[in-house]
Design a protein around this motif. Sequence first.
Motif, PDB file in Angstrom:
ATOM      1  N   VAL A 155      -7.418   2.218  -3.812  1.00 55.31           N
ATOM      2  CA  VAL A 155      -5.933   2.722  -3.600  1.00 55.31           C
ATOM      3  C   VAL A 155      -4.904   2.502  -4.459  1.00 55.31           C
ATOM      4  N   GLY A 156      -4.185   3.427  -4.906  1.00 58.22           N
ATOM      5  CA  GLY A 156      -3.198   3.274  -5.730  1.00 58.22           C
ATOM      6  C   GLY A 156      -1.911   2.567  -5.192  1.00 58.22           C
ATOM      7  N   LEU A 157      -1.942   1.127  -5.325  1.00 55.92           N
ATOM      8  CA  LEU A 157      -0.634   0.290  -4.868  1.00 55.92           C
ATOM      9  C   LEU A 157       0.641   0.483  -5.406  1.00 55.92           C
ATOM     10  N   GLN A 158       1.658   0.180  -4.781  1.00 56.69           N
ATOM     11  CA  GLN A 158       3.076   0.430  -5.330  1.00 56.69           C
ATOM     12  C   GLN A 158       3.671  -0.869  -5.365  1.00 56.69           C
ATOM     13  N   VAL A 159       4.548  -1.016  -6.224  1.00 55.11           N
ATOM     14  CA  VAL A 159       5.593  -2.396  -6.325  1.00 55.11           C
ATOM     15  C   VAL A 159       7.021  -2.058  -5.875  1.00 55.11           C
ATOM     16  N   TRP A 160       7.419  -2.364  -4.840  1.00 54.06           N
ATOM     17  CA  TRP A 160       8.739  -2.221  -4.465  1.00 54.06           C
ATOM     18  C   TRP A 160       9.742  -3.467  -4.961  1.00 54.06           C
ATOM     19  N   VAL A 161      10.689  -2.876  -5.507  1.00 54.01           N
ATOM     20  CA  VAL A 161      11.566  -4.098  -6.022  1.00 54.01           C
ATOM     21  C   VAL A 161      12.970  -3.732  -4.995  1.00 54.01           C
ATOM     22  N   LEU A 162      13.384  -5.024  -4.519  1.00 49.86           N
ATOM     23  CA  LEU A 162      14.462  -5.064  -3.458  1.00 49.86           C
ATOM     24  C   LEU A 162      15.667  -5.754  -3.926  1.00 49.86           C
ATOM     25  N   GLN A 163      16.813  -5.978  -3.644  1.00 56.45           N
ATOM     26  CA  GLN A 163      17.634  -6.700  -3.854  1.00 56.45           C
ATOM     27  C   GLN A 163      18.696  -6.938  -2.913  1.00 56.45           C
ATOM     28  N   ARG A 164      18.740  -8.033  -2.472  1.00 55.56           N
ATOM     29  CA  ARG A 164      19.830  -8.560  -1.364  1.00 55.56           C
ATOM     30  C   ARG A 164      21.223  -7.974  -1.610  1.00 55.56           C
ATOM     31  N   PRO A 165      21.768  -7.158  -0.735  1.00 51.03           N
ATOM     32  CA  PRO A 165      23.152  -6.632  -0.985  1.00 51.03           C
ATOM     33  C   PRO A 165      24.099  -7.842  -0.957  1.00 51.03           C
TER      34      PRO A 165
ATOM     35  N   PRO B 157       0.981  -1.155   0.003  1.00 50.37           N
ATOM     36  CA  PRO B 157      -0.066   0.056   0.096  1.00 50.37           C
ATOM     37  C   PRO B 157       0.914   1.096   0.093  1.00 50.37           C
ATOM     38  N   PRO B 158       0.285   2.247  -0.441  1.00 47.65           N
ATOM     39  CA  PRO B 158       1.148   3.405  -0.754  1.00 47.65           C
ATOM     40  C   PRO B 158       1.634   4.332   0.715  1.00 47.65           C
ATOM     41  N   ALA B 159       1.105   4.013   1.887  1.00 48.42           N
ATOM     42  CA  ALA B 159       1.370   4.333   3.073  1.00 48.42           C
ATOM     43  C   ALA B 159       2.669   3.886   3.478  1.00 48.42           C
ATOM     44  N   THR B 160       3.077   2.780   3.003  1.00 50.19           N
ATOM     45  CA  THR B 160       4.450   2.034   3.271  1.00 50.19           C
ATOM     46  C   THR B 160       5.706   2.773   2.945  1.00 50.19           C
ATOM     47  N   ALA B 161       5.375   3.977   2.132  1.00 51.22           N
ATOM     48  CA  ALA B 161       6.604   4.731   1.571  1.00 51.22           C
ATOM     49  C   ALA B 161       6.619   5.921   2.227  1.00 51.22           C
ATOM     50  N   GLY B 162       5.612   6.263   3.166  1.00 51.87           N
ATOM     51  CA  GLY B 162       5.927   7.558   3.874  1.00 51.87           C
ATOM     52  C   GLY B 162       5.340   7.676   5.400  1.00 51.87           C
ATOM     53  N   ARG B 163       4.941   6.635   5.817  1.00 50.91           N
ATOM     54  CA  ARG B 163       4.451   6.577   7.171  1.00 50.91           C
ATOM     55  C   ARG B 163       5.427   6.847   8.141  1.00 50.91           C
ATOM     56  N   ALA B 164       5.204   7.808   9.245  1.00 55.97           N
ATOM     57  CA  ALA B 164       6.109   8.165  10.162  1.00 55.97           C
ATOM     58  C   ALA B 164       6.825   7.067  10.783  1.00 55.97           C
ATOM     59  N   SER B 165       6.130   6.275  11.202  1.00 55.20           N
ATOM     60  CA  SER B 165       6.567   5.155  11.947  1.00 55.20           C
ATOM     61  C   SER B 165       7.541   4.005  11.216  1.00 55.20           C
ATOM     62  N   GLY B 166       7.547   4.152   9.899  1.00 58.03           N
ATOM     63  CA  GLY B 166       8.407   3.066   9.191  1.00 58.03           C
ATOM     64  C   GLY B 166       9.726   4.003   8.881  1.00 58.03           C
ATOM     65  N   ARG B 167      10.148   5.186   9.202  1.00 58.16           N
ATOM     66  CA  ARG B 167      11.092   5.958   8.817  1.00 58.16           C
ATOM     67  C   ARG B 167      12.487   5.268   8.927  1.00 58.16           C
ATOM     68  N   ARG B 168      12.574   4.805  10.118  1.00 59.04           N
ATOM     69  CA  ARG B 168      13.871   4.262  10.461  1.00 59.04           C
ATOM     70  C   ARG B 168      14.214   2.938   9.590  1.00 59.04           C
TER      71      ARG B 168
ATOM     72  N   ALA C 292      13.747   0.119  -6.426  1.00 60.66           N
ATOM     73  CA  ALA C 292      12.859   0.830  -7.207  1.00 60.66           C
ATOM     74  C   ALA C 292      11.435   0.640  -6.442  1.00 60.66           C
ATOM     75  N   VAL C 293      10.703   1.935  -6.544  1.00 57.92           N
ATOM     76  CA  VAL C 293       9.160   2.080  -6.176  1.00 57.92           C
ATOM     77  C   VAL C 293       8.544   2.465  -7.507  1.00 57.92           C
ATOM     78  N   ILE C 294       7.778   1.682  -7.723  1.00 56.04           N
ATOM     79  CA  ILE C 294       6.593   1.880  -9.048  1.00 56.04           C
ATOM     80  C   ILE C 294       5.209   2.213  -8.405  1.00 56.04           C
ATOM     81  N   ALA C 295       4.754   3.288  -8.901  1.00 48.10           N
ATOM     82  CA  ALA C 295       3.328   3.512  -8.359  1.00 48.10           C
ATOM     83  C   ALA C 295       2.389   3.186  -9.648  1.00 48.10           C
ATOM     84  N   LEU C 296       1.307   2.299  -9.051  1.00 47.27           N
ATOM     85  CA  LEU C 296       0.260   1.783  -9.835  1.00 47.27           C
ATOM     86  C   LEU C 296      -1.096   2.621 -10.161  1.00 47.27           C
ATOM     87  N   PRO C 297      -1.701   2.694 -11.109  1.00 40.00           N
ATOM     88  CA  PRO C 297      -3.020   3.433 -11.200  1.00 40.00           C
ATOM     89  C   PRO C 297      -3.993   2.801 -10.163  1.00 40.00           C
ATOM     90  N   VAL C 298      -4.941   3.526  -9.641  1.00 44.60           N
ATOM     91  CA  VAL C 298      -6.207   2.960  -8.376  1.00 44.60           C
ATOM     92  C   VAL C 298      -6.796   1.831  -9.433  1.00 44.60           C
TER      93      VAL C 298
END
Length: 714
Positions: free
Chosen positions: A366-376, A328-339, A352-358
Motif C-alpha cells: 500500500v502507498g501510505l500517506q503522511v498527514w501533517v496537522l496543526q492545532r488551530p 493508509p490511503p483510504a483515510t483520505a477518501g473513504r465515504a464514512s470519514g467525509r464529515r 498537508a497530505v503527502i503520498a509515499l511510494p509503495v
Amino acid sequence: MPQSSASSAQVTAAEISRIAGVTRATVSNWRRRHEDFPAPSGGTDSSPLYDLESVRAWLASRGHASAASPSEELRTTLRLRTQSGGSGTSEGLLLLVLAAAGHSVEELTAATELSDTDLVTRARRDVVTAGDSVPAADPVRFGTGDAPVLRALYACVRDEGGEAALGVLAERELEDSAASGAYLTPAPLADLLARLIPGSPARVLDPACGGGTLLAAAARRGAHELYGQDHLPVQARRSAVSLMLTAPEATVTVRAADSLRADAFPELVADAVLCNPPYGVRDWGHDELAYDPRWAYGVPARAESELAWVQHALAHLAPGGYAALLLPPATAGRASGRRVRKELVRSGALRAVIALPVGAAVPLHVGLQVWVLQRPEPGGQERTSVLFVDTVDTAGGTASGRTRGVSRSASLDWPGVTARALGAWRAFTEDPDGFEGEPGVARAVGVVDLLDDVVDLTPARLVRASRSEVDPAELSAEVEATRRDLAGAAKALARAAGHEEWSAAGARPREWRTATASDLARGRALTLLRTVPESARGRAEDAGGGQAAARAVLTGSDISRGSGPTGDPAELRSDTAPVIAVGDVLVRAVVSGDGPMARVAGEEDAGALLGPHVHLFRPDPKRLDAWFLAGFLGAEENIAGASTGSTVLSVNPGRLRVPLLPLEEQRRYGDAFRHVHALRAEARRATRLAEETARLLAGGLTGGQLLPARHATP
C-alpha cells in the motif's frame, strides 16, 4: 573460567552450524563421518537434539571456536533458557541491558568471566541500579539457570552494543507473546516525519510508540521530553529501554495501555505528536467513546479508527503545535470519514497530505500517506489552502520484498522522497498564499475547492489536476532529451549484455575449499570493520577514522541502489565510524529489498563514513582480489547461509565463506564480477530512463500537452 550451568541445554543441527560457522550440510557430514560426534540426547529421528556442552567440547577438540556472533549466541541461549531452568523475567533482562550499557568493556568482560552464582548476584545488583524504568515490570528473579543468558547478554552489549541486545530480546518476546501487527517504522521514514515538524519541539508524544523509532528521531532533532504509549507491554518496555539507550539526555516516560481507551497522559500538552497508528481496527472503542471530548471535529465512524487517532493527536497538542501521522490511503477518501475530513479542512487543522511510494513501510503493498496537522490557535491566522505532495515518482523503480516479510523500504530512493516532501512543505509553510508548487508533484489547493460532497484528499488526484499548467513546448523538449538518454542507455546495455568471456565448467559444477571471513581475518588476509553503535560510544577503539561533519555516510540502501553515499552524518550516532577507502568491499548487514548485497568501493565512495548497517571488508591486495571477494561475499547462497533472525535477517559477516584460490585465478573471477556489476548498473539506468520517458509521455498525452502521431500504427 565461568562455570557451566548444572543442566546443559539441547541444540538442533541448525544451531550447531551457526555455533561452528559452517553449513548444515557440514554438520550432517560430521555426524556420518565421525564416530565420536555426540549422539542425539533428545528430539526425534527427523529432528534430533544434541547436548550443548558435549557439542562444544567436540568442536573445541577439533579447533572449532564458536563463530556465532554475540547477538546470535544471545538468541540461542534465550531459546534454550527454559531447558536450563531459567527463571528471570523478560523485564529483568531489558533492565539488565540498560544497566550493562553503562558499563565499560572491562567491567562487562569481567562479568562474563564470573561463576554462575556470582554472575547471578551481579545481574541482580545491576537491574536494581536501573531503577523503575520499564513499564509494567515484574519483580526480577534471576536464578542459576539464567546464567548462560546473562553471560551472553553481557557479551552482546560489550561487543555489539545495547541496541543489538535489545533487538534480540524484543524479537524473542514478540514471538513468545504471538503478537501480530507490530512493526518498526523504518528509520528514513521516522526521520522524515520528525523533520516535517517545524522548529525544535521540546516535548513530543507518540501514542502508539511501538519500538520508539519515531521518538528516537524526535530526540535526534532536539526533543528532550519523550512520552510514549503502546497497548503491547513488550513494545512499551522495548521503547522505554531503547530511548534511554539512544537518548540518555532526554526524559523518557513510556506507558503500556490502549491510548484511545485508556489515555495514560490525559493532561499532557505536547509541542508535537508523531504517530504510526494501527490500521483498519474496528474494535477501537467506538461505542464506549461516543461522547469523548477529543472528538472536536466529529465522532469517527466505526470504520475510521485512523481519524480517531488524528483527533487524539490534535487533542494533545498545544495551540499552534504540529502532528505528523502515517495513515493508509483510504483515510483520505473513504465515504464514512467525509464529515470529519470536512471539519479538519474547514478549521485549518489539516495542513498537508503527502503520498509515499509503495513499500515505504508495512503494509508493503500500500502507498501510505503522511498527514501533517496543526492545532488551530484562537484568533490565529486563517488558513485558506492545504498542501498535497506526491513523492511516488522518486521511488527509483520497484521495491519488491524478500523473505520473511522484510521491509522493502531499504530499496526506495529515500533521499529523493525526503527532498521532494520537505522541499514542498518548507516552501509552503514559508508562504502558503504565494506557493507556486510543481506540476505533477506538489500543489496547494484552496479550502473552498476541497469542501465538496466527497472531500477526497488523495494527493495523486489533486496534484495531477495541475498538469494543465505545464507548457507543451517545455514538456516536449524534456521528453525528447529523456528519450535520447534512454536510447544511449539501451545501446550501452546491449554492449554489456554482449560480453561472452565465460564458459561452462564441465559436466559438474566446480568445487573448491573455502574459508570463513573470520578465518581470513585471523590470518590477516583481510580486516573486518564496522560502525560501533552509540550505546558503546567511547568504549571501543577507533576502527579507522573519526566522524567528520562534512562527510557523507554510505548506507545499505546505497549499495542496493548502486548510488553514491547519501546518508546524513548528523544521524550516524557514532564517533567511531570507519572511513571508506578505494578497494574496500562493502556488504549490506540486513537482507532486505532487491539489488546487490555487496560492492567494491570506488572513487565516489572514498572518504565517506561507513553506515551502521554495512560491513566493511578491507582485503590485503597481495592476497585477495577485491572484486573476487565482493562477488563471492555477496552471493545469494552465501548470504543465506550467514543470515540469522526471524523477522529481520541479519548477516553475520564472520560466517561468509570465500574460496581459497591463487591470486591470479582470483583476478580472473574478479574481472567477471566487475562486468556483472557494470551490467547491473546499465540495466538499472536503462530501467530508470524507460520509466521516466513513459511517465512523461503518458502525462503529456493525458494532460493535453502532447499529441499522438498523425497516422496510427496499423
